[in-house]
Structure formats: structure tokens, C-alpha cells
Write a protein that holds these residues in place. Sequence first.
Motif, PDB file in Angstrom:
ATOM      1  N   MET A   1       0.917  -1.407  -0.007  1.00  0.00           N
ATOM      2  CA  MET A   1       0.020   0.019  -0.085  1.00  0.00           C
ATOM      3  C   MET A   1       0.796   1.262  -0.005  1.00  0.00           C
ATOM      4  O   MET A   1       2.071   1.088   0.710  1.00  0.00           O
ATOM      5  N   LYS A   2       0.526   2.126  -0.911  1.00  0.00           N
ATOM      6  CA  LYS A   2       1.098   3.399  -0.921  1.00  0.00           C
ATOM      7  C   LYS A   2       0.222   4.585  -1.019  1.00  0.00           C
ATOM      8  O   LYS A   2      -0.626   4.533  -1.896  1.00  0.00           O
ATOM      9  N   LEU A   3       0.449   5.644  -0.127  1.00  0.00           N
ATOM     10  CA  LEU A   3      -0.500   7.021  -0.158  1.00  0.00           C
ATOM     11  C   LEU A   3      -0.056   7.806  -1.543  1.00  0.00           C
ATOM     12  O   LEU A   3       1.118   7.978  -1.143  1.00  0.00           O
ATOM     13  N   LEU A   4      -1.115   8.124  -2.179  1.00  0.00           N
ATOM     14  CA  LEU A   4      -0.513   8.729  -3.357  1.00  0.00           C
ATOM     15  C   LEU A   4      -0.783  10.197  -3.265  1.00  0.00           C
ATOM     16  O   LEU A   4      -0.162  11.020  -3.646  1.00  0.00           O
ATOM     17  N   SER A   5      -2.015  10.541  -2.619  1.00  0.00           N
ATOM     18  CA  SER A   5      -2.424  11.857  -2.287  1.00  0.00           C
ATOM     19  C   SER A   5      -3.546  12.002  -1.302  1.00  0.00           C
ATOM     20  O   SER A   5      -4.225  11.008  -0.885  1.00  0.00           O
ATOM     21  N   SER A   6      -3.975  13.040  -0.561  1.00  0.00           N
ATOM     22  CA  SER A   6      -4.751  13.464   0.106  1.00  0.00           C
ATOM     23  C   SER A   6      -5.453  14.567  -0.171  1.00  0.00           C
ATOM     24  O   SER A   6      -4.778  15.524  -0.640  1.00  0.00           O
ATOM     25  N   PRO A  10     -14.046  16.142  -5.630  1.00  0.00           N
ATOM     26  CA  PRO A  10     -14.680  17.190  -6.062  1.00  0.00           C
ATOM     27  C   PRO A  10     -16.040  16.608  -6.155  1.00  0.00           C
ATOM     28  O   PRO A  10     -16.511  15.691  -6.396  1.00  0.00           O
ATOM     29  N   GLY A  11     -17.126  17.617  -5.957  1.00  0.00           N
ATOM     30  CA  GLY A  11     -18.502  17.370  -6.103  1.00  0.00           C
ATOM     31  C   GLY A  11     -19.043  16.925  -4.787  1.00  0.00           C
ATOM     32  O   GLY A  11     -20.212  16.781  -4.923  1.00  0.00           O
ATOM     33  N   LEU A  12     -18.329  16.505  -3.803  1.00  0.00           N
ATOM     34  CA  LEU A  12     -18.671  16.131  -2.478  1.00  0.00           C
ATOM     35  C   LEU A  12     -18.557  17.416  -1.377  1.00  0.00           C
ATOM     36  O   LEU A  12     -17.704  17.811  -0.992  1.00  0.00           O
ATOM     37  N   ASP A  13     -19.924  18.198  -1.438  1.00  0.00           N
ATOM     38  CA  ASP A  13     -19.999  19.563  -0.619  1.00  0.00           C
ATOM     39  C   ASP A  13     -20.157  19.290   0.964  1.00  0.00           C
ATOM     40  O   ASP A  13     -20.868  19.870   1.285  1.00  0.00           O
ATOM     41  N   LEU A  14     -19.325  18.280   1.393  1.00  0.00           N
ATOM     42  CA  LEU A  14     -19.465  18.011   2.863  1.00  0.00           C
ATOM     43  C   LEU A  14     -18.221  18.037   3.196  1.00  0.00           C
ATOM     44  O   LEU A  14     -17.125  17.766   2.580  1.00  0.00           O
ATOM     45  N   PRO A  15     -17.955  18.400   4.712  1.00  0.00           N
ATOM     46  CA  PRO A  15     -16.627  18.384   5.206  1.00  0.00           C
ATOM     47  C   PRO A  15     -16.035  16.876   5.033  1.00  0.00           C
ATOM     48  O   PRO A  15     -17.017  15.842   5.843  1.00  0.00           O
ATOM     49  N   HIS A  16     -14.999  16.688   4.543  1.00  0.00           N
ATOM     50  CA  HIS A  16     -14.514  15.499   4.354  1.00  0.00           C
ATOM     51  C   HIS A  16     -12.920  15.306   4.080  1.00  0.00           C
ATOM     52  O   HIS A  16     -12.239  16.235   3.707  1.00  0.00           O
ATOM     53  N   ARG A  17     -12.497  14.080   4.241  1.00  0.00           N
ATOM     54  CA  ARG A  17     -11.027  13.743   3.913  1.00  0.00           C
ATOM     55  C   ARG A  17     -11.032  12.759   2.933  1.00  0.00           C
ATOM     56  O   ARG A  17     -11.886  11.784   3.079  1.00  0.00           O
ATOM     57  N   SER A  18     -10.035  12.840   1.858  1.00  0.00           N
ATOM     58  CA  SER A  18      -9.971  11.751   0.732  1.00  0.00           C
ATOM     59  C   SER A  18      -8.647  11.393   0.692  1.00  0.00           C
ATOM     60  O   SER A  18      -7.820  12.250   0.597  1.00  0.00           O
ATOM     61  N   ASP A  19      -8.292  10.211   0.600  1.00  0.00           N
ATOM     62  CA  ASP A  19      -7.004   9.494   0.594  1.00  0.00           C
ATOM     63  C   ASP A  19      -6.893   8.686  -0.711  1.00  0.00           C
ATOM     64  O   ASP A  19      -7.757   7.579  -0.584  1.00  0.00           O
ATOM     65  N   LEU A  20      -5.941   8.710  -1.575  1.00  0.00           N
ATOM     66  CA  LEU A  20      -5.950   7.738  -2.829  1.00  0.00           C
ATOM     67  C   LEU A  20      -4.794   6.957  -2.350  1.00  0.00           C
ATOM     68  O   LEU A  20      -3.591   7.494  -2.098  1.00  0.00           O
ATOM     69  N   VAL A  21      -4.990   5.722  -2.472  1.00  0.00           N
ATOM     70  CA  VAL A  21      -3.988   4.636  -2.112  1.00  0.00           C
ATOM     71  C   VAL A  21      -3.821   3.834  -3.110  1.00  0.00           C
ATOM     72  O   VAL A  21      -4.782   3.250  -3.926  1.00  0.00           O
ATOM     73  N   ALA A  22      -2.630   3.522  -3.355  1.00  0.00           N
ATOM     74  CA  ALA A  22      -2.372   2.474  -4.573  1.00  0.00           C
ATOM     75  C   ALA A  22      -2.027   1.014  -3.842  1.00  0.00           C
ATOM     76  O   ALA A  22      -1.257   1.066  -2.562  1.00  0.00           O
ATOM     77  N   SER A  23      -2.880   0.134  -4.297  1.00  0.00           N
ATOM     78  CA  SER A  23      -2.924  -1.288  -3.388  1.00  0.00           C
ATOM     79  C   SER A  23      -3.280  -2.312  -4.117  1.00  0.00           C
ATOM     80  O   SER A  23      -4.155  -1.988  -5.405  1.00  0.00           O
ATOM     81  N   THR A  24      -2.974  -3.369  -4.087  1.00  0.00           N
ATOM     82  CA  THR A  24      -3.365  -4.586  -4.967  1.00  0.00           C
ATOM     83  C   THR A  24      -4.430  -5.561  -3.968  1.00  0.00           C
ATOM     84  O   THR A  24      -4.866  -6.480  -4.562  1.00  0.00           O
ATOM     85  N   GLU A  25      -4.971  -4.980  -3.021  1.00  0.00           N
ATOM     86  CA  GLU A  25      -6.043  -5.457  -2.213  1.00  0.00           C
ATOM     87  C   GLU A  25      -7.181  -4.728  -2.065  1.00  0.00           C
ATOM     88  O   GLU A  25      -6.856  -2.955  -1.752  1.00  0.00           O
ATOM     89  N   ASP A 167       0.752   6.798 -12.627  1.00  0.00           N
ATOM     90  CA  ASP A 167       2.134   6.360 -12.477  1.00  0.00           C
ATOM     91  C   ASP A 167       2.593   5.335 -11.444  1.00  0.00           C
ATOM     92  O   ASP A 167       3.565   4.966 -11.168  1.00  0.00           O
ATOM     93  N   HIS A 168       1.350   4.698 -10.795  1.00  0.00           N
ATOM     94  CA  HIS A 168       1.409   3.641  -9.992  1.00  0.00           C
ATOM     95  C   HIS A 168       0.675   2.366 -10.190  1.00  0.00           C
ATOM     96  O   HIS A 168      -0.365   2.083  -9.553  1.00  0.00           O
ATOM     97  N   GLN A 169       1.237   1.761 -11.190  1.00  0.00           N
ATOM     98  CA  GLN A 169       0.680   0.795 -11.841  1.00  0.00           C
ATOM     99  C   GLN A 169       1.029  -0.980 -11.636  1.00  0.00           C
ATOM    100  O   GLN A 169       2.561  -0.798 -11.816  1.00  0.00           O
ATOM    101  N   PRO A 170       0.575  -1.774 -11.096  1.00  0.00           N
ATOM    102  CA  PRO A 170       1.181  -3.151 -10.922  1.00  0.00           C
ATOM    103  C   PRO A 170       1.587  -3.729 -12.445  1.00  0.00           C
ATOM    104  O   PRO A 170       0.961  -3.368 -13.461  1.00  0.00           O
ATOM    105  N   GLU A 171       2.533  -4.533 -12.449  1.00  0.00           N
ATOM    106  CA  GLU A 171       2.886  -5.051 -13.572  1.00  0.00           C
ATOM    107  C   GLU A 171       2.349  -6.291 -13.915  1.00  0.00           C
ATOM    108  O   GLU A 171       1.755  -6.983 -13.108  1.00  0.00           O
TER     109      GLU A 171
END
Length: 171
Positions: A1-6, A10-25, A167-171
Motif C-alpha cells: 500500500m502506498k498513499l498517493l495523495s490526500s 470534487p463534487g462532495l460538498d460536505l466536510p470530508h477527507r479523501s486519501d488515494l492509495v495504490a494497493s493490490t487489495e 504512475d503507480h500501476q502493477p505489472e
Amino acid sequence: MKLLSSGRLPGLDLPHRSDLVASTELPPYELISTAFVLIFDRSSRLLLRYADLPTRGGWDLPGGHVELGETPTAAAIREVDEESGWPLRESDLTVLGWNRFSLEAPKPSGFRYPYPVGYLAYFVARLTTDGQPTTPAADSECSLADWLTPAEVRTRCADRRWLPLLDHQPE
């Protein structure tokens, strides 16, 4: 697992947090609300769909909501077919990652997603041939689909939260 961004979805007009993770699971299926697919052809072009919608408009990945009783994989295959006309099989898909979103406020009435934490699943499919022209289903919210080069994708999808997955794709 690797955190790519936080950040924020877009389009969710509520207070929230979003974490994009590269993962094979994948996270637990019952917490996954949507599924998307990055489909690359032999020339490294990516299949995108175009929709003229206020919140999800423009060029984007094919994908959408997981229906009741449906697996994320089945939803991804169904949505790709509806939005782009491209046929996929479950064996074509590999887990690429997920986007976890956490609401930071009480759940509003009618909020249809898991609460307080939910996930968007991302899969990848790699073709051994060049992608052929394809058309969304007649009743789709999408008006067209096309194979775009990585440079075109970065230009047309510069604000999309999934872009770091290129930029984070499994082979």
C-alpha cells in the motif's frame, strides 16, 4: 500500500477527507460505493468516457455505483460496458487501488454512501491489442468514449483525483 495523495473529492460538498492509495487489495466490499477501471491498450492509450453532466461531466474513467448485491468487480464491468461500450471479463481486471473518503460531519439525510468511511475502488485492465473505436450504450449518461494518450489524459483530466494512479500501476 502506498498513499498517493490526500485532499477532497470534487463534487462532495460536505466536510470530508479523501486519501488515494495504490494497493493490490480492496477494502471490505460492503464499504465500497463505486468502482472504476483504467483500461490501457497495447499503445498505452487509456479508454475514457465523456459525459455532459454538472457534477461528473467531462472526460473521466468509466465506472460508477455498486448496486445492492453486486460486487465491485461486477459493477466495474457493468459500468464500463454502459459508459464506453467496451466489454470486459472479471479475469481482465487487477486491483489498482482505492480512494477512502471520511465524512467529518454528521451524515446528512438521504446520504447513500457508507458512513462515516467509504471507498471508491480502482481496477486496471491491459489489452494486448490497440483499442478499437467504441460507443457508450444508447441509454448511457455518456455521449462518447475514446482512447487517449497519456499526455491527452493529463491535459483533459488534470483535476481528477485518480490521476496519480497512472504512475503507480502493477505489472
